[in-house]
Design an enzyme around this catalytic site. Structure first.
Site, PDB file in Angstrom:
ATOM      1  N   ASP A   8      -5.955  67.449  -8.475  1.00 16.63           N
ATOM      2  CA  ASP A   8      -6.389  68.188  -7.286  1.00 16.63           C
ATOM      3  C   ASP A   8      -7.917  68.248  -7.241  1.00 16.63           C
ATOM      4  O   ASP A   8      -8.572  68.179  -8.288  1.00 16.63           O
ATOM      5  CB  ASP A   8      -5.916  69.656  -7.337  1.00 16.63           C
ATOM      6  CG  ASP A   8      -4.421  69.772  -7.437  1.00 16.63           C
ATOM      7  OD1 ASP A   8      -3.723  68.844  -7.033  1.00 16.63           O
ATOM      8  OD2 ASP A   8      -3.976  70.825  -7.927  1.00 16.63           O
TER       9      ASP A   8
HETATM   10  N1  URA Z   1      -0.874  70.048 -11.605  1.00 11.79           N
HETATM   11  C1  URA Z   1      -1.582  70.650 -10.622  1.00 11.79           C
HETATM   12  O1  URA Z   1      -1.171  71.675 -10.109  1.00 11.79           O
HETATM   13  N2  URA Z   1      -2.743  70.097 -10.256  1.00 11.79           N
HETATM   14  C2  URA Z   1      -3.258  68.976 -10.819  1.00 11.79           C
HETATM   15  O2  URA Z   1      -4.333  68.530 -10.439  1.00 11.79           O
HETATM   16  C3  URA Z   1      -2.503  68.371 -11.829  1.00 11.79           C
HETATM   17  C4  URA Z   1      -1.309  68.927 -12.210  1.00 11.79           C
END
Ligand code: URA
Length: 246
Positions: free
Chosen positions: A113
């Site tokens: 993310d």
């Molecule tokens: N899980 C999440 O919630 N975000 C990420 O970036 C990776 C795994």
């Protein structure tokens, strides 16, 4: 033994973003391409495309970029998006500009993310990409999560037994391992790569992830010598290590 691929020089350099075939032919004519210390003027020549080519070939006085089949380890900083086309800062912005014109393109292996930091791999090797993200390979992903509320103690056993169903999904999660680091900090090891998975797992137990950082992927660990925003190429032993240490 793996067969060494060969390529015409103009085709190879074109696919690595150095310009059109006409531009590369012109570059060859003016002495801008040097192979093993000698000017290479005939860009229609076929050459073996070996990983050591950057140490033997110079383009405009600079070592050739890594040949196709590269794997990059990036310490992803917060605020960068794993996308080729969204607005704002993209993870691809940290790579040399020419690399955006490579074919096959360099893409992230899975995604983090925008507000997740840490270990991110990028590659132009589609087979490798699919092997790493394939659920069948069970490549472990290890995250350090900082939580808004203290852990209550039931999260570990719940994640460990598997079967948790995330909101909006019907396929239960595979077992995941939780290590408690402090009342509001935990290390979570998962083998799947679902959308916003770690954040949604903690949301499912009434908590909220305030900060998320990926520390490890398979047998590869992010070390302190790679600051946020910095990247390096992986060697073959490190690429193999992705599938070990799970
Ligand atoms: N899980 C999440 O919630 N975000 C990420 O970036 C990776 C795994």
């Amino acid at each position: 033994m793996k067969k060494v691929p060969t390529s015409r020089v103009d085709k190879l350099l074109g696919s690595m973003g150095y310009g059109s075939r006409t531009e590369i032919a012109r570059l060859g004519k003016v002495g801008g391409i040097v192979l093993d210390g000698a000017d290479l003027t005939d860009v229609s020549k076929r050459i073996p495309v070996t990983p050591d080519l950057p140490s033997r070939m110079e383009i405009d006085g600079e070592p050739l970029d890594p040949v196709p089949g590269l794997v990059i380890l990036l310490n992803k900083p917060l605020g960068m998006t794993c996308s080729h086309k969204e607005d704002g800062a993209l993870v691809y912005d940290v790579l040399p500009e020419r690399w955006r014109r490579r074919d096959p393109a360099v893409s992230t292996i899975g995604r983090l993310d925008k507000q997740t930091s840490g270990l991110l791999l990028l590659t132009d090797d589609g087979d490798l990409l699919h092997r790493v993200i394939s659920p069948k390979k069970h490549v472990a992903k290890v995250y350090r999560a900082t939580l808004a509320r203290p852990l209550v103690g039931t999260e570990g056993p719940l994640f460990e037994q598997g079967g948790l169903v995330l909101e909006g999904e019907d396929k239960p999660l595979a077992p995941a391992h939780l290590e408690v680091l402090s009342p509001t900090e935990a290390r979570l090891t998962v083998t799947e790569g679902r959308y916003h998975m770690v954040r949604r797992m903690f949301a499912a137990v009434g908590n909220h992830v305030e900060a998320l950082h990926r520390e490890r992927l398979g047998g590869l660990t992010l070390r302190d010598d790679l600051p946020p925003g910095e990247w390096r190429l992986l060697d073959q032993a490190e690429i193999d290590a992705i599938f070990g240490g799970s």
